[in-house]
Design a protein around this motif. Structure first.
Motif, mmCIF file in Angstrom:
data_model
loop_
_atom_site.group_PDB
_atom_site.id
_atom_site.type_symbol
_atom_site.label_atom_id
_atom_site.label_comp_id
_atom_site.label_asym_id
_atom_site.label_seq_id
_atom_site.Cartn_x
_atom_site.Cartn_y
_atom_site.Cartn_z
ATOM 1 N N TRP A 159 0.806 -1.219 0.000
ATOM 2 C CA TRP A 159 0.000 0.000 0.000
ATOM 3 C C TRP A 159 0.845 1.278 0.000
ATOM 4 O O TRP A 159 0.315 2.368 0.143
ATOM 5 C CB TRP A 159 -0.926 0.002 1.218
ATOM 6 C CG TRP A 159 -2.088 -0.925 1.093
ATOM 7 C CD1 TRP A 159 -2.176 -2.046 0.328
ATOM 8 C CD2 TRP A 159 -3.335 -0.819 1.779
ATOM 9 N NE1 TRP A 159 -3.397 -2.647 0.494
ATOM 10 C CE2 TRP A 159 -4.130 -1.920 1.377
ATOM 11 C CE3 TRP A 159 -3.854 0.084 2.703
ATOM 12 C CZ2 TRP A 159 -5.416 -2.117 1.868
ATOM 13 C CZ3 TRP A 159 -5.126 -0.117 3.183
ATOM 14 C CH2 TRP A 159 -5.907 -1.203 2.762
ATOM 15 N N ARG A 160 2.135 1.169 -0.211
ATOM 16 C CA ARG A 160 3.004 2.341 -0.141
ATOM 17 C C ARG A 160 2.697 3.396 -1.194
ATOM 18 O O ARG A 160 3.047 4.558 -1.036
ATOM 19 C CB ARG A 160 4.471 1.915 -0.185
ATOM 20 C CG ARG A 160 4.941 1.351 -1.502
ATOM 21 C CD ARG A 160 6.366 0.794 -1.399
ATOM 22 N NE ARG A 160 6.810 0.222 -2.639
ATOM 23 C CZ ARG A 160 6.540 -1.009 -3.058
ATOM 24 N NH1 ARG A 160 5.820 -1.810 -2.306
ATOM 25 N NH2 ARG A 160 6.989 -1.443 -4.214
ATOM 26 N N PRO B 148 -4.150 8.495 3.362
ATOM 27 C CA PRO B 148 -4.867 7.884 4.499
ATOM 28 C C PRO B 148 -4.742 6.353 4.540
ATOM 29 O O PRO B 148 -4.564 5.773 5.614
ATOM 30 C CB PRO B 148 -6.322 8.303 4.287
ATOM 31 C CG PRO B 148 -6.250 9.524 3.430
ATOM 32 C CD PRO B 148 -5.036 9.328 2.566
ATOM 33 N N GLN B 149 -4.818 5.701 3.385
ATOM 34 C CA GLN B 149 -4.681 4.237 3.342
ATOM 35 C C GLN B 149 -3.264 3.824 3.686
ATOM 36 O O GLN B 149 -3.043 2.865 4.426
ATOM 37 C CB GLN B 149 -5.071 3.706 1.963
ATOM 38 C CG GLN B 149 -6.538 3.832 1.663
ATOM 39 C CD GLN B 149 -6.869 3.362 0.259
ATOM 40 O OE1 GLN B 149 -6.014 3.356 -0.629
ATOM 41 N NE2 GLN B 149 -8.117 2.974 0.060
ATOM 42 N N LYS B 150 -2.303 4.537 3.135
ATOM 43 C CA LYS B 150 -0.893 4.242 3.429
ATOM 44 C C LYS B 150 -0.631 4.417 4.927
ATOM 45 O O LYS B 150 0.016 3.575 5.549
ATOM 46 C CB LYS B 150 0.010 5.165 2.606
ATOM 47 C CG LYS B 150 1.470 4.905 2.756
ATOM 48 C CD LYS B 150 2.353 5.658 1.777
ATOM 49 C CE LYS B 150 1.898 7.039 1.463
ATOM 50 N NZ LYS B 150 2.799 7.776 0.580
ATOM 51 N N ALA B 151 -1.157 5.478 5.513
ATOM 52 C CA ALA B 151 -0.964 5.728 6.943
ATOM 53 C C ALA B 151 -1.614 4.621 7.782
ATOM 54 O O ALA B 151 -1.041 4.185 8.791
ATOM 55 C CB ALA B 151 -1.538 7.086 7.319
#
Length: 126
Positions: free
Chosen positions: A90-91, A96-99
């Motif tokens: 997910w990088r 928000p998803q990466k976090a």
């Protein structure tokens, strides 16, 4: 009900919720299964969900709480590679998803410690 009495039930609830989620929405969990594991990702997703449900039941029952909580601690360590894979995969997603994916990584340690605490406090209870 004291905090120490609620703690095992909260941990059991967390595990039960995660276990149900593995069956209700398996595709999102399939994507976190490392390819190096034998079999299909869906098999691992369902096995993980079933394990979480079994751990939840074991922690909810005072007679099996200590053993189940120690197994839950080991389970949290065992699923860490899937969380690392998710963070790597997910990088390039939106921030928000990466976090969220990266934020899950340090949460594993408190989960392990929580399960160990439940096991320790569950000793000798009937």
């Amino acid at each position: 009900m004291s905090r120490s009495e609620r703690s095992p039930l909260l941990l059991a609830g967390l595990l039960a919720t995660a276990g149900v989620a593995h069956f209700a929405s398996p595709r999102q969990f399939d994507a976190t299964i490392p390819q190096a594991l034998p079999g299909t990702p869906r098999t691992w997703t369902y096995a993980s969900g079933a394990a979480e449900l079994a751990l939840a039941a074991g922690i909810a029952l005072p007679r099996t709480r200590k053993t189940a909580a120690l197994a839950a601690a080991a389970f949290f360590v065992g699923v860490f590679p899937a969380n690392v894979k998710m963070a790597v995969d997910w990088r390039h997603r939106p921030t928000p998803q990466k976090a969220a994916a990266i934020g899950r990584l340090p949460l594993q340690l408190p989960l392990v410690l929580w399960a160990r605490s439940v096991a320790k406090n569950g000793e000798g209870r009937s």
